[in-house]
Design a protein around this motif. Sequence first.
Motif, PDB file in Angstrom:
ATOM      1  N   THR A  10     -17.240  -2.780  62.214  1.00  0.00           N
ATOM      2  CA  THR A  10     -17.882  -2.460  60.692  1.00  0.00           C
ATOM      3  C   THR A  10     -18.765  -3.848  60.570  1.00  0.00           C
ATOM      4  OG1 THR A  10     -15.899  -1.400  60.103  1.00  0.00           O
ATOM      5  CG2 THR A  10     -17.155  -2.125  58.328  1.00  0.00           C
ATOM      6  N   LEU A  11     -18.214  -4.881  60.445  1.00  0.00           N
ATOM      7  CA  LEU A  11     -19.381  -5.965  59.958  1.00  0.00           C
ATOM      8  C   LEU A  11     -20.521  -6.157  60.968  1.00  0.00           C
ATOM      9  CD1 LEU A  11     -20.105  -8.418  58.187  1.00  0.00           C
ATOM     10  CD2 LEU A  11     -18.602  -9.771  59.601  1.00  0.00           C
ATOM     11  N   SER A  13     -22.107  -3.795  63.140  1.00  0.00           N
ATOM     12  CA  SER A  13     -22.761  -2.857  63.232  1.00  0.00           C
ATOM     13  C   SER A  13     -23.782  -3.009  61.978  1.00  0.00           C
ATOM     14  CB  SER A  13     -22.226  -1.578  63.008  1.00  0.00           C
ATOM     15  OG  SER A  13     -21.420  -1.496  62.107  1.00  0.00           O
ATOM     16  N   LEU A  14     -23.273  -3.655  60.808  1.00  0.00           N
ATOM     17  CA  LEU A  14     -24.045  -3.691  59.821  1.00  0.00           C
ATOM     18  C   LEU A  14     -25.220  -4.972  59.859  1.00  0.00           C
ATOM     19  CD1 LEU A  14     -21.433  -3.313  56.697  1.00  0.00           C
ATOM     20  CD2 LEU A  14     -23.462  -1.749  57.340  1.00  0.00           C
ATOM     21  N   GLN A  17     -28.063  -3.793  61.781  1.00  0.00           N
ATOM     22  CA  GLN A  17     -28.898  -2.935  61.209  1.00  0.00           C
ATOM     23  C   GLN A  17     -29.675  -3.640  60.053  1.00  0.00           C
ATOM     24  OE1 GLN A  17     -26.415   0.243  58.993  1.00  0.00           O
ATOM     25  NE2 GLN A  17     -25.314   0.547  61.137  1.00  0.00           N
ATOM     26  N   ARG A  18     -29.169  -4.816  59.629  1.00  0.00           N
ATOM     27  CA  ARG A  18     -29.854  -5.663  58.481  1.00  0.00           C
ATOM     28  C   ARG A  18     -30.917  -6.528  59.424  1.00  0.00           C
ATOM     29  NH1 ARG A  18     -27.377  -2.692  55.937  1.00  0.00           N
ATOM     30  NH2 ARG A  18     -29.272  -1.530  56.137  1.00  0.00           N
ATOM     31  N   TYR A 142     -12.927  -9.474  52.767  1.00  0.00           N
ATOM     32  CA  TYR A 142     -13.526  -8.276  52.695  1.00  0.00           C
ATOM     33  C   TYR A 142     -12.851  -7.231  51.981  1.00  0.00           C
ATOM     34  CZ  TYR A 142     -15.193 -10.010  57.065  1.00  0.00           C
ATOM     35  OH  TYR A 142     -15.839 -11.000  58.019  1.00  0.00           O
ATOM     36  N   HIS A 172     -18.526  -5.779  52.937  1.00  0.00           N
ATOM     37  CA  HIS A 172     -19.068  -5.968  54.004  1.00  0.00           C
ATOM     38  C   HIS A 172     -20.753  -6.062  54.061  1.00  0.00           C
ATOM     39  CE1 HIS A 172     -15.236  -4.938  55.937  1.00  0.00           C
ATOM     40  NE2 HIS A 172     -15.554  -5.849  57.013  1.00  0.00           N
ATOM     41  N   ALA A 173     -21.215  -5.147  53.452  1.00  0.00           N
ATOM     42  CA  ALA A 173     -22.703  -5.064  53.383  1.00  0.00           C
ATOM     43  C   ALA A 173     -23.354  -6.270  52.937  1.00  0.00           C
ATOM     44  CB  ALA A 173     -23.215  -3.583  52.634  1.00  0.00           C
ATOM     45  N   ASP A 174     -23.092  -6.811  52.021  1.00  0.00           N
ATOM     46  CA  ASP A 174     -23.255  -7.959  51.363  1.00  0.00           C
ATOM     47  C   ASP A 174     -23.410  -9.136  52.333  1.00  0.00           C
ATOM     48  OD1 ASP A 174     -24.037  -6.635  49.170  1.00  0.00           O
ATOM     49  OD2 ASP A 174     -22.319  -7.796  47.847  1.00  0.00           O
ATOM     50  N   ALA A 176     -23.252  -8.751  55.539  1.00  0.00           N
ATOM     51  CA  ALA A 176     -24.235  -8.542  56.844  1.00  0.00           C
ATOM     52  C   ALA A 176     -25.363  -9.099  56.325  1.00  0.00           C
ATOM     53  CB  ALA A 176     -23.828  -6.876  56.984  1.00  0.00           C
ATOM     54  N   GLU A 177     -25.927  -8.473  55.206  1.00  0.00           N
ATOM     55  CA  GLU A 177     -27.291  -9.052  54.906  1.00  0.00           C
ATOM     56  C   GLU A 177     -27.322 -10.526  54.975  1.00  0.00           C
ATOM     57  OE1 GLU A 177     -30.124  -8.397  50.935  1.00  0.00           O
ATOM     58  OE2 GLU A 177     -28.459  -6.881  51.376  1.00  0.00           O
TER      59      GLU A 177
END
Length: 288
Positions: A10-11, A13-14, A17-18, A142, A172-174, A176-177
């Motif tokens: 999950t983390l 892969s994000l 992507q970022r 998380y 997670h998205a934050d 990852a960024e």
Amino acid sequence: MIVITGANGTLGSLIVQRALERLPAGELGVSVRDTSKAAAFEAAGVRVRAGDFTDPASLHHAFEGADQVLVVSAAIRGPGALAANNAAIDAAREAGARRVLYTSHQGASPSALFPPHRVHAATELHLAEPGLPFTALRNGFYASTLAVAIGDALATGVIAAPADGPVSWTAHADLAEVAALALADEGVLDGVTPPLTAPELLDLEQVARILSDITGRTIARVVVDDEEWKAAAIARGLAPLVADFSLGMYLAARAGEYAVSDPTLECLLGRPATPARATLDRIVAAAR
């Protein structure tokens, strides 16, 4: 080249992507246990190689030519986790990486009540040992763990769990960024970072109130005795060791180990962090 491990998770892969939004695909590589699951990254021009923390020899090929390696912490319970993390860090340096990054946790401490966070603390020490550039990303707890914390509350109307405490649930998205930013701009985060957390602190009673608002029906919070909760978890099929492991999360929250909020995450994002409610919205939507 920048190599990111755990890119099928999950983390990880994000983060890839970022990173692709900031860097050319040809500058990125991933290390994964199953290369067939990383076909989309390969199609985008990212180098895909097999690497397994429990097989250090495989990592030398996976990390070949890397200037930076981001080690996403091993998803292993027990003493094997520290050995796996350290093996990945060592392999990165042996491959010539001049900087290693590691996804640690805001709760990292040798005295943490939740075992994984003692592993993070020990990994951070190993990461810093050679005196080479490193970054330990102390990620917030998380927010996706809320799905586990609320259990079957959407069906029963009750969050029945041991006594807890405030947690800065972080998306997670934050995270990852921010990790991608740290890879692309090496001056942004050095050494052990401040806690990378969302600003809002919520305990399960407050989570129950938000769920009540989202669903339009009352979700109650009931505190269950530790041993009763553990016995019930085992009766549902959870292994005793796993039940003890899971209880540690509540013990740590109760002790205030996650009652930490820091502005660093939002400063780096340049926007407000994703609120825990957004994660709860998704959990409820998925259950409908």
